[in-house]
Design a protein around this motif. Sequence first.
Motif, PDB file in Angstrom:
ATOM      1  N   LEU A 201       0.844  -1.184   0.000  1.00  0.00           N
ATOM      2  CA  LEU A 201       0.000   0.000   0.000  1.00  0.00           C
ATOM      3  C   LEU A 201       0.883   1.238   0.000  1.00  0.00           C
ATOM      4  CD1 LEU A 201      -2.661  -1.033   2.673  1.00  0.00           C
ATOM      5  CD2 LEU A 201      -3.059  -0.808   0.206  1.00  0.00           C
ATOM      6  N   ILE A 202       0.551   2.195  -0.854  1.00  0.00           N
ATOM      7  CA  ILE A 202       1.290   3.448  -0.870  1.00  0.00           C
ATOM      8  C   ILE A 202       0.736   4.370   0.215  1.00  0.00           C
ATOM      9  CG2 ILE A 202       1.945   3.316  -3.305  1.00  0.00           C
ATOM     10  CD1 ILE A 202      -0.447   5.150  -3.924  1.00  0.00           C
ATOM     11  N   PRO A 203       1.541   5.330   0.672  1.00  0.00           N
ATOM     12  CA  PRO A 203       1.038   6.278   1.674  1.00  0.00           C
ATOM     13  C   PRO A 203       0.131   7.315   1.022  1.00  0.00           C
ATOM     14  CG  PRO A 203       3.273   6.843   1.053  1.00  0.00           C
ATOM     15  CD  PRO A 203       2.957   5.554   0.355  1.00  0.00           C
ATOM     16  N   GLN A 204      -0.711   7.908   1.854  1.00  0.00           N
ATOM     17  CA  GLN A 204      -1.588   8.963   1.364  1.00  0.00           C
ATOM     18  C   GLN A 204      -0.747  10.077   0.734  1.00  0.00           C
ATOM     19  OE1 GLN A 204      -4.868   8.622   1.593  1.00  0.00           O
ATOM     20  NE2 GLN A 204      -5.344  10.521   0.534  1.00  0.00           N
ATOM     21  N   GLY A 205      -1.118  10.495  -0.488  1.00  0.00           N
ATOM     22  CA  GLY A 205      -0.403  11.574  -1.158  1.00  0.00           C
ATOM     23  C   GLY A 205       0.590  11.108  -2.201  1.00  0.00           C
ATOM     24  N   GLN A 206       0.851   9.797  -2.282  1.00  0.00           N
ATOM     25  CA  GLN A 206       1.822   9.311  -3.272  1.00  0.00           C
ATOM     26  C   GLN A 206       1.147   8.895  -4.581  1.00  0.00           C
ATOM     27  OE1 GLN A 206       4.756   5.802  -2.779  1.00  0.00           O
ATOM     28  NE2 GLN A 206       5.694   7.429  -1.558  1.00  0.00           N
ATOM     29  N   TYR A 207      -0.151   8.714  -4.566  1.00  0.00           N
ATOM     30  CA  TYR A 207      -0.889   8.244  -5.738  1.00  0.00           C
ATOM     31  C   TYR A 207      -0.649   9.140  -6.951  1.00  0.00           C
ATOM     32  CZ  TYR A 207      -4.907   6.901  -8.651  1.00  0.00           C
ATOM     33  OH  TYR A 207      -5.704   6.504  -9.692  1.00  0.00           O
ATOM     34  N   GLN A 208      -0.722  10.452  -6.761  1.00  0.00           N
ATOM     35  CA  GLN A 208      -0.625  11.372  -7.889  1.00  0.00           C
ATOM     36  C   GLN A 208       0.767  11.397  -8.511  1.00  0.00           C
ATOM     37  OE1 GLN A 208      -1.627  12.147  -4.786  1.00  0.00           O
ATOM     38  NE2 GLN A 208      -0.915  14.183  -4.134  1.00  0.00           N
ATOM     39  N   HIS A 209       1.766  10.868  -7.806  1.00  0.00           N
ATOM     40  CA  HIS A 209       3.124  10.847  -8.341  1.00  0.00           C
ATOM     41  C   HIS A 209       3.425   9.574  -9.123  1.00  0.00           C
ATOM     42  CE1 HIS A 209       4.000  14.452  -6.082  1.00  0.00           C
ATOM     43  NE2 HIS A 209       3.627  13.870  -4.958  1.00  0.00           N
ATOM     44  N   LEU A 210       2.508   8.605  -9.106  1.00  0.00           N
ATOM     45  CA  LEU A 210       2.728   7.360  -9.823  1.00  0.00           C
ATOM     46  C   LEU A 210       2.543   7.541 -11.320  1.00  0.00           C
ATOM     47  CD1 LEU A 210       0.795   4.769  -7.622  1.00  0.00           C
ATOM     48  CD2 LEU A 210       3.276   4.989  -7.820  1.00  0.00           C
ATOM     49  N   ASP A 211       3.225   6.713 -12.100  1.00  0.00           N
ATOM     50  CA  ASP A 211       2.973   6.647 -13.532  1.00  0.00           C
ATOM     51  C   ASP A 211       1.532   6.189 -13.755  1.00  0.00           C
ATOM     52  OD1 ASP A 211       4.508   6.515 -16.305  1.00  0.00           O
ATOM     53  OD2 ASP A 211       3.138   4.793 -16.232  1.00  0.00           O
ATOM     54  N   ASP A 212       0.898   6.705 -14.811  1.00  0.00           N
ATOM     55  CA  ASP A 212      -0.503   6.368 -15.060  1.00  0.00           C
ATOM     56  C   ASP A 212      -0.716   4.863 -15.192  1.00  0.00           C
ATOM     57  OD1 ASP A 212      -1.266   8.994 -14.963  1.00  0.00           O
ATOM     58  OD2 ASP A 212      -1.274   9.282 -17.143  1.00  0.00           O
ATOM     59  N   SER A 213       0.289   4.141 -15.699  1.00  0.00           N
ATOM     60  CA  SER A 213       0.160   2.693 -15.886  1.00  0.00           C
ATOM     61  C   SER A 213       0.102   1.935 -14.566  1.00  0.00           C
ATOM     62  CB  SER A 213       1.329   2.168 -16.721  1.00  0.00           C
ATOM     63  OG  SER A 213       2.557   2.310 -16.015  1.00  0.00           O
ATOM     64  N   GLU A 214       0.482   2.568 -13.472  1.00  0.00           N
ATOM     65  CA  GLU A 214       0.546   1.897 -12.175  1.00  0.00           C
ATOM     66  C   GLU A 214      -0.587   2.293 -11.228  1.00  0.00           C
ATOM     67  OE1 GLU A 214       2.831  -0.521 -11.298  1.00  0.00           O
ATOM     68  OE2 GLU A 214       3.260  -0.417 -13.432  1.00  0.00           O
ATOM     69  N   LYS A 215      -1.373   3.294 -11.589  1.00  0.00           N
ATOM     70  CA  LYS A 215      -2.392   3.792 -10.669  1.00  0.00           C
ATOM     71  C   LYS A 215      -3.524   2.807 -10.448  1.00  0.00           C
ATOM     72  CE  LYS A 215      -1.477   8.706 -11.316  1.00  0.00           C
ATOM     73  NZ  LYS A 215      -1.986  10.014 -11.808  1.00  0.00           N
ATOM     74  N   PHE A 216      -3.745   1.902 -11.407  1.00  0.00           N
ATOM     75  CA  PHE A 216      -4.819   0.917 -11.276  1.00  0.00           C
ATOM     76  C   PHE A 216      -4.700   0.112  -9.994  1.00  0.00           C
ATOM     77  CE2 PHE A 216      -5.880  -3.616 -11.845  1.00  0.00           C
ATOM     78  CZ  PHE A 216      -7.256  -3.517 -11.989  1.00  0.00           C
ATOM     79  N   TRP A 217      -3.477  -0.099  -9.515  1.00  0.00           N
ATOM     80  CA  TRP A 217      -3.247  -1.013  -8.399  1.00  0.00           C
ATOM     81  C   TRP A 217      -3.467  -0.378  -7.026  1.00  0.00           C
ATOM     82  CZ3 TRP A 217      -3.218  -5.571 -10.403  1.00  0.00           C
ATOM     83  CH2 TRP A 217      -2.759  -5.726 -11.715  1.00  0.00           C
ATOM     84  N   TYR A 218      -3.807   0.906  -6.989  1.00  0.00           N
ATOM     85  CA  TYR A 218      -3.931   1.597  -5.704  1.00  0.00           C
ATOM     86  C   TYR A 218      -5.166   2.485  -5.675  1.00  0.00           C
ATOM     87  CZ  TYR A 218       0.932   0.137  -5.679  1.00  0.00           C
ATOM     88  OH  TYR A 218       2.087  -0.614  -5.766  1.00  0.00           O
ATOM     89  N   GLN A 219      -5.524   2.895  -4.468  1.00  0.00           N
ATOM     90  CA  GLN A 219      -6.614   3.827  -4.263  1.00  0.00           C
ATOM     91  C   GLN A 219      -6.056   5.229  -4.025  1.00  0.00           C
ATOM     92  OE1 GLN A 219      -9.840   2.883  -4.455  1.00  0.00           O
ATOM     93  NE2 GLN A 219      -9.200   0.747  -4.806  1.00  0.00           N
ATOM     94  N   LYS A 220      -6.775   6.239  -4.477  1.00  0.00           N
ATOM     95  CA  LYS A 220      -6.352   7.615  -4.189  1.00  0.00           C
ATOM     96  C   LYS A 220      -6.280   7.847  -2.692  1.00  0.00           C
ATOM     97  CE  LYS A 220      -7.614  10.467  -8.162  1.00  0.00           C
ATOM     98  NZ  LYS A 220      -8.506  11.552  -8.646  1.00  0.00           N
ATOM     99  N   ASP A 221      -7.294   7.369  -1.985  1.00  0.00           N
ATOM    100  CA  ASP A 221      -7.311   7.451  -0.526  1.00  0.00           C
ATOM    101  C   ASP A 221      -6.792   6.118   0.007  1.00  0.00           C
ATOM    102  OD1 ASP A 221      -8.413  10.049  -0.461  1.00  0.00           O
ATOM    103  OD2 ASP A 221     -10.404   9.223  -0.807  1.00  0.00           O
ATOM    104  N   SER A 222      -5.549   6.107   0.384  1.00  0.00           N
ATOM    105  CA  SER A 222      -4.880   4.861   0.737  1.00  0.00           C
ATOM    106  C   SER A 222      -5.493   4.198   1.961  1.00  0.00           C
ATOM    107  CB  SER A 222      -3.397   5.128   1.001  1.00  0.00           C
ATOM    108  OG  SER A 222      -2.754   3.967   1.461  1.00  0.00           O
ATOM    109  N   GLU A 223      -5.686   2.891   1.868  1.00  0.00           N
ATOM    110  CA  GLU A 223      -6.170   2.111   3.010  1.00  0.00           C
ATOM    111  C   GLU A 223      -5.196   2.190   4.182  1.00  0.00           C
ATOM    112  OE1 GLU A 223      -7.353  -0.249  -0.773  1.00  0.00           O
ATOM    113  OE2 GLU A 223      -5.725   1.028  -0.087  1.00  0.00           O
TER     114      GLU A 223
END
Length: 347
Positions: free
Chosen positions: A247-269
Motif C-alpha cells: 500500500l502506498i502512503p496517502q499523497g503518493q498516488y498522484q506521483h505514480l505513472d498512469d500505468s501503475e495507478k490501477f493497483w492503488y486507491q487515491k485514498d490509501s487504506e
Amino acid sequence: MPSVSKTSFFQSWLMWSAVLLKLGLGAGFVFAKPSVQCTGTPEKLQVGQSIKVMTWNVQFLAGGIYELWNPPETREALSLEKQLSVFEQVADLIEDENPDILLLQEVDVDPRVRMNQIQWFKDALPGRFHCSTHTAYTYLNGHARANIRKEPGGLHLLTFSRFTIESAIRHDLPSIPNQSMLPLTCNRALLETRINLGMDSLTVINTHLDAFAQGLDIMQRQVKQLDERLDQLGVKSLWITGGDFNLIPQGQYQHLDDSEKFWYQKDSELSVLTSKYAVIPTPEQATGADKQQWFTQATQPGLGLDRTLDYLFHSSGLELIKARVVHGRTEALSDHLPVVAEFRRTK
C-alpha cells in the motif's frame, strides 16, 4: 507487483473474484502453527542500549525485478545458481547492517528442487541471531507443479532475533477467493512473536499484505485486522510491526505513472494505520521533497524506484533514534529495498 502489460488480465480475474467473494466461495488452506527455534545463549537488552530492526522483502532471491505474474514462457526461469549468488549478497548486506531483529518476507521453500531458503538464512547469518520463527503464506497451485522451475514453491515470513523469542503465533488474514488461475495461492498472515528483552517484553509482527485485491475489500479488512491487534497490544506497550504492506502512503498516488495507478486507491487504506501509529517512513517523508529517499519498490525497469510499500510501525513506548531505506547494492538484489530503524525504550 505486475507491470501494465498484465493489467487487463488481472482486471478480468479481479471481477470474477469479486463475484465469488459475494457468493462466499473460494478455497482455504491451513498452515501449521509456527514453531520457535533457539540456539546458543540469547542476549538481554542492556540499560540504555538501542534496538536495531530491519525489514526486507527479498523476492525469493530472484534478484532485481522478476515479473512473476508474466506467463512462464515469457520470463527467465529461476535458477538455483542465480538464487544462491543473490543469497550470498543478501546475507552479506544483512551482516553489514547487523540488525538485532530481522523481518524477511518472500523467503522461498521449494521441495521440487530441494531448496529451503529458510535454512540458507539460518546457516549463513551471524550467530547472534539466536532465535527464529517462520510461517508460510503461499502454496503452489496444481498447474504450477512442473519439472522446470518457473515460480517460487512456497513463500514464508521469517523473523530472526538475537533476543529470546518466547512464543510465536500466526493470525490468518482475509484472503482473495478463486486464485486457481495464478501459479501461487496466497493466504496472507501476521506472524506475531513475543520477544524477551530482559526487563521488558517486545511484541513484533511481521507481515506481507495482499497485492491483487482491486475491486474487493480485502485490503481494508487486512488493515482493519492489524489495527485491531495493535489496539489490543496498546500504544504504551512495546511493539513493532513491519513488512511489505503493498500500500502506498496517502499523497503518493498522484506521483505514480498512469500505468501503475490501477493497483492503488487515491485514498490509501494505509491511512487507517498512519493516522494512529508512529510509522517509518512518515507520510510526510514519503511524499515530500525527499520522497525518493523513502521509495522501497520498483515494478518496471523503465520506471525505477517510484513508490513506498515497506514500513515499520512502532508503539509510543519506543523512541525512534534514526531510520533509513538502504539504497545502493540492494537495487540488484530484490524489487524491494530494506527499511532499517533504531529504537530505544522511552522513559
